[in-house]
Design a protein around this motif. Structure first.
Motif, PDB file in Angstrom:
ATOM      1  N   ALA A 203      11.132  -0.690   6.108  1.00 19.08           N
ATOM      2  CA  ALA A 203      10.046  -0.596   5.320  1.00 19.08           C
ATOM      3  C   ALA A 203       9.868  -1.711   4.096  1.00 19.08           C
ATOM      4  N   GLU A 204      10.823  -2.306   4.023  1.00 16.09           N
ATOM      5  CA  GLU A 204      10.834  -3.340   3.046  1.00 16.09           C
ATOM      6  C   GLU A 204      10.291  -4.672   3.804  1.00 16.09           C
ATOM      7  N   GLY A 207       6.566  -4.290   4.859  1.00 15.67           N
ATOM      8  CA  GLY A 207       5.724  -4.448   3.789  1.00 15.67           C
ATOM      9  C   GLY A 207       5.588  -6.132   3.486  1.00 15.67           C
ATOM     10  N   LEU A 237       3.230   5.084  -0.148  1.00 16.58           N
ATOM     11  CA  LEU A 237       3.803   3.834   0.408  1.00 16.58           C
ATOM     12  C   LEU A 237       3.017   3.669   2.132  1.00 16.58           C
ATOM     13  N   GLU A 238       2.963   4.917   2.591  1.00 19.21           N
ATOM     14  CA  GLU A 238       2.485   4.768   3.959  1.00 19.21           C
ATOM     15  C   GLU A 238       0.954   4.779   4.049  1.00 19.21           C
ATOM     16  N   PHE A 241       0.295   1.025   3.251  1.00 18.51           N
ATOM     17  CA  PHE A 241       0.765   0.224   4.541  1.00 18.51           C
ATOM     18  C   PHE A 241      -0.531   0.396   5.315  1.00 18.51           C
ATOM     19  N   THR A 371       9.515  -2.390  -1.785  1.00 15.82           N
ATOM     20  CA  THR A 371       8.389  -2.535  -1.191  1.00 15.82           C
ATOM     21  C   THR A 371       7.348  -2.726  -2.394  1.00 15.82           C
ATOM     22  N   ASP A 372       6.009  -2.725  -1.729  1.00 13.11           N
ATOM     23  CA  ASP A 372       4.788  -2.950  -2.925  1.00 13.11           C
ATOM     24  C   ASP A 372       3.927  -1.808  -2.674  1.00 13.11           C
ATOM     25  N   GLU A 374       6.989  -0.631  -5.521  1.00 10.30           N
ATOM     26  CA  GLU A 374       8.067  -0.348  -5.416  1.00 10.30           C
ATOM     27  C   GLU A 374       8.478   1.340  -5.701  1.00 10.30           C
ATOM     28  N   ILE A 375       9.705   1.808  -5.192  1.00 12.18           N
ATOM     29  CA  ILE A 375       9.925   3.310  -5.389  1.00 12.18           C
ATOM     30  C   ILE A 375      11.421   3.154  -5.941  1.00 12.18           C
ATOM     31  N   ASP A 412      -1.998   2.616  -6.995  1.00  9.65           N
ATOM     32  CA  ASP A 412      -1.225   3.675  -6.476  1.00  9.65           C
ATOM     33  C   ASP A 412      -0.012   3.668  -7.144  1.00  9.65           C
ATOM     34  N   VAL A 432       6.879   5.194  -8.805  1.00 12.98           N
ATOM     35  CA  VAL A 432       6.186   4.501  -7.700  1.00 12.98           C
ATOM     36  C   VAL A 432       5.224   3.569  -8.428  1.00 12.98           C
TER      37      VAL A 432
END
Length: 486
Positions: A203-204, A207, A237-238, A241, A371-372, A374-375, A412, A432
């Motif tokens: 995932a990282e 993204g 996140l999904e 994406f 990710t963007d 972040e979690i 988000d 998040v």
């Protein structure tokens, strides 16, 4: 007072070098045996490099997602029909910076441990089954030139980390088919990147490369990305994406990856899925987990118990099943986090050298997915609550309600707190958001010190600030707590 004075550490990653620094505080004679450079994979090929790459991607995402909303005007004369600002990435330059910073961090760590009096030996360590005459452990070091030497230690710490897992029909070649240690050798941005694996690493990188300008397909064998993480966070996140144009293929398992020639004669990769479907791209990144570096080290012969996965079994003070042998980090399979490896290493030294030691408590560990957005997570999870492993109240507050988020164009994300009913003690949380890795800290302090939602709610927060949402969630849990008491 401990009589242990000689410590040999095999592996120079966070578990190894942090243990070494801790042991020197007790006056121990410490030797680190390392074959790649201090800092290990975390500094040289994993955490530091990937987060440096992601830092560049973060800047690109800011340009792409919020510049118009914030009133920023970009000159797009070169391509007036472009959907976003004309901003490009020189991946070769980015990767040169990545490698330079990683090497500098490794050198800083080496300087720190040598100043503390630690001896650093380049080579591969092997634990010998026979003990020395005084009962001490023996370690054979094979140096880069092939010569060997023997070290004798009152205690040995194994901190050898892990390496990327490979599939039999998808062997990385470092050019078109890559693992996450090889991406930093790319001189040009992949035009179409297929990422196999939707865990944290997949995932990282998916993204990041999407933000840098690659067209990305993410192949996930599960129903959603980040299957082991908070489900609400994974959904956010999904959605992000997909909204940004990523092709996320759920319930799709890669069977093979191979290099082929395209119709235009250009090199491509062909990914064949287990159901027969085929995907083509310019490059493929394999992110299908890691295996521990525990083979051919003489561990089992020396009495060290290994799990079926090859990881070293340890107790909560980092002891293995062999007297005088400890283990820390990814080779233990406890938690693949640099912070946990470092804590395991320090705990091992405190235990063997007679210091005050508290057993490892995984319910207070904080972690972040870069990710963007972040979690960030800490403590007990939503899954723990849903499965009945802990009785708790949960409240989630979207960032859309936060004034600072509105000002910054953040759409988000959320803040979630988990607390015990009745007492209101905070036992977990999820954030998040952009820079969630920074926002999770007050929740981590609360979890580690058994603070209550009352204490969090009454603490002053800056207005406007994203951290204000943490206090607001706590106030909502206060209401539930009072209602429950009523």
């Amino acid at each position: 007072m401990s009589y242990v004075t000689r410590i040999v550490i095999i592996g120079g990653g966070p578990g190894g070098y942090e243990a070494a620094l801790a042991a020197t505080q007790f006056g121990a004679e410490v030797t680190i045996v390392d074959r790649d450079g201090l800092g290990g994979a975390s500094v040289l090929t994993d955490c530091v490099p990937s987060k440096t790459l992601i830092a560049t991607a973060e800047v690109m995402t800011t340009f792409d997602s919020s510049y118009e909303e914030l009133g920023i005007v970009m000159d797009r004369e070169d391509d007036p029909d472009a959907p976003g600002p004309v901003v490009g990435v020189d991946l070769g330059k980015v990767n040169r910076r990545v490698k330079r910073l990683a090497l500098a961090q490794s050198h800083d760590i080496t300087a720190s441990v040598t100043r503390a009096g630690v001896t650093v030996l380049a080579g591969r360590g092997r634990l010998e089954p026979e003990r020395a005459a005084d009962g001490a452990r023996r370690v054979t070091v094979t140096e880069p030139d092939g010569s060997t030497r023997e070290l004798v230690a009152d205690a040995v710490l194994v901190a050898t980390g892990g390496t990327p897992r490979e599939l039999a029909d998808a062997k990385p070649d470092g050019e078109r088919i890559l693992n996450w240690t090889q991406v930093y050798d790319l001189a040009e941005l992949p035009s179409e990147l297929i990422v196999v694996g939707s865990g944290v690493t997949g995932a990282e990188f998916a993204g990041a490369y999407q933000a840098l300008g690659s067209r990305v397909t993410l192949v996930s064998s599960r129903d959603r990305v980040l299957p082991g993480e908070d489900s609400d966070a994974a959904v956010v996140l999904e959605d992000v994406f997909r909204r940004r144009g990523m092709n996320v293929m759920a319930r799709s398992r890669a069977a093979s990856v191979e290099r082929v020639k395209g119709e235009d004669g250009e090199e491509q990769v062909r990914v064949t899925l287990s159901d027969g479907r085929v995907i083509h791209g310019s490059h493929c990144l394999m992110a299908v987990g890691a295996v521990p570096n525990t083979s051919d080290m003489g561990l089992e012969e020396a009495g060290v118990r290994l799990k079926d996965s090859g990881h070293i079994w340890t107790d909560r003070v980092s002891r293995t099943s062999a007297p005088g042998v400890y283990a820390a980090g990814d080779c233990t399979g406890v938690f693949a986090l640099a912070s946990v490896a470092a804590m395991q290493g320090r705990i091992a030294m405190y235990h063997v050298l007679g210091g005050a030691v508290a057993p490892l408590d995984l319910t207070t560990v904080s972690a972040n997915i870069f990710t963007d957005p972040e979690i960030a997570t800490v403590g007990y999870t939503q899954a723990d609550v849903d499965a009945g492993r802990i009785d708790a109240e949960v409240v989630k507050l979207p960032l859309l309600r936060n004034a600072r988020a509105k000002m910054q164009g953040i759409r988000d994300g959320f803040v979630k707190l988990i607390c015990r009913p009745g007492t209101g003690i905070v036992v977990g949380g999820v954030v998040v958001a952009p820079r969630a890795s920074e926002l999770i800290h007050p929740i981590s302090v609360a979890v580690d010190n058994s603070l209550t939602v009352d204490q969090i709610a009454k603490a002053f927060t800056v207005y406007p600030s994203l951290s204000g949402s943490i206090a607001e969630v706590a106030r909502q849990l206060q209401v539930r707590k009072v209602a429950g008491e009523g």
